[in-house]
Scaffold this motif. Structure first.
Motif, PDB file in Angstrom:
ATOM      1  N   PRO A 106     114.177 -40.223  58.720  1.00 11.30           N
ATOM      2  CA  PRO A 106     113.242 -41.111  58.009  1.00 11.30           C
ATOM      3  C   PRO A 106     112.021 -41.463  58.848  1.00 11.30           C
ATOM      4  O   PRO A 106     110.910 -41.532  58.320  1.00 11.30           O
ATOM      5  N   ARG A 107     112.206 -41.678  60.143  1.00  9.28           N
ATOM      6  CA  ARG A 107     111.072 -42.041  61.002  1.00  9.28           C
ATOM      7  C   ARG A 107     110.086 -40.876  61.117  1.00  9.28           C
ATOM      8  O   ARG A 107     108.872 -41.064  61.027  1.00  9.28           O
ATOM      9  N   LEU A 108     110.607 -39.678  61.329  1.00  9.68           N
ATOM     10  CA  LEU A 108     109.739 -38.506  61.440  1.00  9.68           C
ATOM     11  C   LEU A 108     109.049 -38.219  60.115  1.00  9.68           C
ATOM     12  O   LEU A 108     107.846 -37.919  60.079  1.00  9.68           O
ATOM     13  N   ALA A 145     118.485 -38.161  62.216  1.00  5.72           N
ATOM     14  CA  ALA A 145     117.932 -38.669  63.472  1.00  5.72           C
ATOM     15  C   ALA A 145     118.805 -38.218  64.640  1.00  5.72           C
ATOM     16  O   ALA A 145     120.022 -38.096  64.527  1.00  5.72           O
ATOM     17  N   VAL A 146     118.192 -37.963  65.778  1.00  3.47           N
ATOM     18  CA  VAL A 146     118.904 -37.563  66.990  1.00  3.47           C
ATOM     19  C   VAL A 146     118.523 -38.514  68.111  1.00  3.47           C
ATOM     20  O   VAL A 146     117.460 -39.128  68.099  1.00  3.47           O
ATOM     21  N   ASP A 147     119.401 -38.649  69.084  1.00  2.00           N
ATOM     22  CA  ASP A 147     119.104 -39.511  70.228  1.00  2.00           C
ATOM     23  C   ASP A 147     118.140 -38.804  71.175  1.00  2.00           C
ATOM     24  O   ASP A 147     118.208 -37.586  71.373  1.00  2.00           O
ATOM     25  N   ALA A 148     117.261 -39.594  71.767  1.00  3.72           N
ATOM     26  CA  ALA A 148     116.303 -39.043  72.720  1.00  3.72           C
ATOM     27  C   ALA A 148     117.014 -38.580  73.983  1.00  3.72           C
ATOM     28  O   ALA A 148     118.026 -39.162  74.393  1.00  3.72           O
ATOM     29  N   VAL A 149     116.494 -37.526  74.602  1.00  2.00           N
ATOM     30  CA  VAL A 149     117.004 -37.100  75.897  1.00  2.00           C
ATOM     31  C   VAL A 149     116.365 -37.968  76.980  1.00  2.00           C
ATOM     32  O   VAL A 149     115.307 -38.562  76.777  1.00  2.00           O
ATOM     33  N   ALA A 150     116.996 -38.062  78.127  1.00  7.95           N
ATOM     34  CA  ALA A 150     116.493 -38.896  79.222  1.00  7.95           C
ATOM     35  C   ALA A 150     115.808 -38.027  80.268  1.00  7.95           C
ATOM     36  O   ALA A 150     116.390 -37.064  80.774  1.00  7.95           O
ATOM     37  N   GLU A 285     107.008 -44.674  68.874  1.00  7.38           N
ATOM     38  CA  GLU A 285     108.360 -45.016  68.426  1.00  7.38           C
ATOM     39  C   GLU A 285     109.198 -43.763  68.200  1.00  7.38           C
ATOM     40  O   GLU A 285     110.383 -43.721  68.550  1.00  7.38           O
ATOM     41  N   LEU A 286     108.580 -42.723  67.635  1.00  8.98           N
ATOM     42  CA  LEU A 286     109.312 -41.469  67.440  1.00  8.98           C
ATOM     43  C   LEU A 286     109.676 -40.844  68.781  1.00  8.98           C
ATOM     44  O   LEU A 286     110.812 -40.392  68.990  1.00  8.98           O
ATOM     45  N   LEU A 287     108.739 -40.818  69.716  1.00  4.49           N
ATOM     46  CA  LEU A 287     109.009 -40.232  71.029  1.00  4.49           C
ATOM     47  C   LEU A 287     110.147 -40.964  71.728  1.00  4.49           C
ATOM     48  O   LEU A 287     111.050 -40.334  72.292  1.00  4.49           O
TER      49      LEU A 287
END
Length: 488
Positions: A106-108, A145-150, A285-287
């Motif tokens: 949804p965010r993208l 949605a996927v979790d961001a990588v670190a 926010e997406l990044l």
């Protein structure tokens, strides 16, 4: 599904197409390049390539995954250059498009809807085609949605250099904050190279090659117009940052980028939409949530007025012989490309006007090669910058109120004397304005500015260096430096 054709066409009918397809992303690690593929139905194919110079693709899994996701995001954003050829009513994101394999979160999806509607506002107005009735990215559930990588913090900051005053001031902030700065550009336009050389900083370069058939299609009848290119350049900059071990991208977009040009059919048309605060906030926010933590993206000039930036740049004299903001320098057609200021366009006029309160006429003549404020043929163009005749031009220029404030500062009172309250502007000249007798300035004073004398705060208040935006605060190491560079 048959393979789309890349054959030459004699005529192009935008109404003949039903769907725009995001076909595939191809990453060539050995060449450090990404190819982005699109199509209109099964009929017309597009292929764009972005190549990163002087780097090797990383072995680290987190950086590789961040690059994969950024390549997918670039594919979705750069498609705007090809979607606009026909603006068909359907949009198809195919499995090989390279985002995450789970559809659009949804965010993208919300970000893309804005990029392809608000970002194409000027295109819509110019073609009298309401894209809001056409743009419809496929809907996916929250599970997409996927979790961001670190990513690790490195202390290195990539600074996009456009060859103009704003990016030079942004670089000055980063350097004074003690960060390890790397200059970045898409391509090697002459003013960019000159400014990078004057800075003495390393230069990271990406080369963007548009689909070779786009020019032919435009000539054959494809729809054409302005696209939100900063969204595309920002994503290329983020990929470059990851490739060069940087943990931040410092853009140079100021507060005026958020001001629209006009309202059409209830749609605010803003030439600079993807430089504005709304895009930056949504993109950040997406990044942070779906791409990579530890990778910062922000404009370090966001709180500043154009006049504060111009004042800061006026002190950076080593860049004065080298910078150019005129878009004639960046034309795609080499035969029409200039190497310096054209001296007769909205961008040239605005930069000239913004610098005039801080630099003497001989200094600006040396930079631009002409004295635009003494040329009455440019009077209407200067008037438009302040909205005195037509709406603000479709260009990267400052707020109408800022242009009016600059005019008032250089025009002075009825006889060119300093206006009441001008002494409150730190750095403003004392005594009669050296611009007072220039033909354009004199006519502006007589026709538009004489009634402003009773309210000195009307112009002076616009020169405050900051409008603090709590939604996008500057990092702790940059905030005091920004005050020092952009303040009095």
């Amino acid at each position: 599904m048959s393979e789309p054709s890349t054959a030459a066409v004699a005529a192009f009918d935008p109404a003949a197409f039903e769907a725009f397809r995001f076909v595939a992303v191809e990453i060539d690690e050995a060449a450090a390049a990404v190819t982005l593929r699109y199509a209109l139905d099964d009929a017309v194919a597009f292929a764009e390539t972005v190549r990163f110079e002087g780097v090797a693709w990383p072995a680290d899994p987190a950086r590789r995954e961040a690059l994969r996701r950024l390549a997918g995001l670039l594919h979705l954003l750069a498609g705007v250059s090809y979607y606009k050829t026909a603006a068909p009513p359907a949009m198809v994101v195919e499995p090989a498009a390279g985002w995450t394999g789970g559809g659009l979160s949804p965010r993208l999806r919300a970000l893309l809807q804005d990029v392809y509607t608000l970002g194409l506002g000027e295109f819509a107005y110019t073609n009298q085609l309401d894209v809001r009735e056409r743009v419809a990215f496929p809907v996916a559930g929250d599970e997409a949605a996927v979790d961001a990588v670190a990513l690790p913090v490195s202390g290195r900051t990539l600074v996009p250099i456009g060859g103009g005053k704003d990016s030079v001031v942004a670089l000055e902030l980063i350097e004074r904050a003690g960060r390890d700065a790397v200059c970045f550009s898409v391509g090697r336009a002459t003013p960019i190279v000159r400014c990078v050389e004057a800075s003495g900083r390393p230069h990271a370069v990406a080369l963007r090659s548009l689909s070779p058939n786009i020019g032919e299609l435009n000539a054959a009848g494809a729809l054409n117009g302005h696209v939100p290119v900063t969204a595309v350049v920002s994503t290329i900059a983020l990929m470059t940052a990851v490739l060069h071990g940087a943990d931040a991208v410092a853009m140079a977009n100021e507060r005026s980028a958020s001001e629209g040009n006009l309202v059409w059919n209830g749609l605010e048309v803003n030439h600079q939409w993807s430089k504005g605060v709304a895009f930056e906030r949504a993109f950040r926010e997406l990044l942070e949530t779906e791409v990579a933590t530890g990778l910062d993206y922000r404009s370090v000039l966001r709180p500043a007025s154009e006049l504060a930036i111009a004042r800061a740049f006026s002190r950076l004299e080593r860049y004065h012989p080298h910078f150019t903001s005129c878009n004639a320098v960046f034309r795609l057609d080499p035969a029409r490309r200039r190497s310096n200021w054209c001296g007769n366009c909205p961008k040239c006029r605005f930069v000239y006007l913004a610098l005039a309160p801080w630099l003497e006429p001989p200094a600006l003549r040396a930079i631009f090669g002409v004295d635009m404020l003494d040329d009455l043929e440019q009077y209407d163009g200067f008037s438009d910058l302040a909205g005195l005749r037509e709406h603000k031009p479709f260009e990267c220029v400052g707020e109408e109120a800022e242009s009016l404030a600059a005019m008032r500062l250089i025009a002075g009172g009825p006889d060119g004397e300093p206006v009441a309250g001008q002494e409150a502007v730190s750095g403003a000249r004392s005594g009669r304005s050296p611009w007072a007798d220039h033909a354009v300035v004199r006519r502006l004073r007589e026709e538009h500015l004489s009634g402003l004398g009773a309210d000195p705060a009307q112009a002076v208040a616009l020169l405050a260096p900051f409008l603090l935006d709590e939604r996008l605060p500057l990092p702790a190491d940059l905030a005091p430096v920004a005050e020092a560079v952009l303040g009095a």
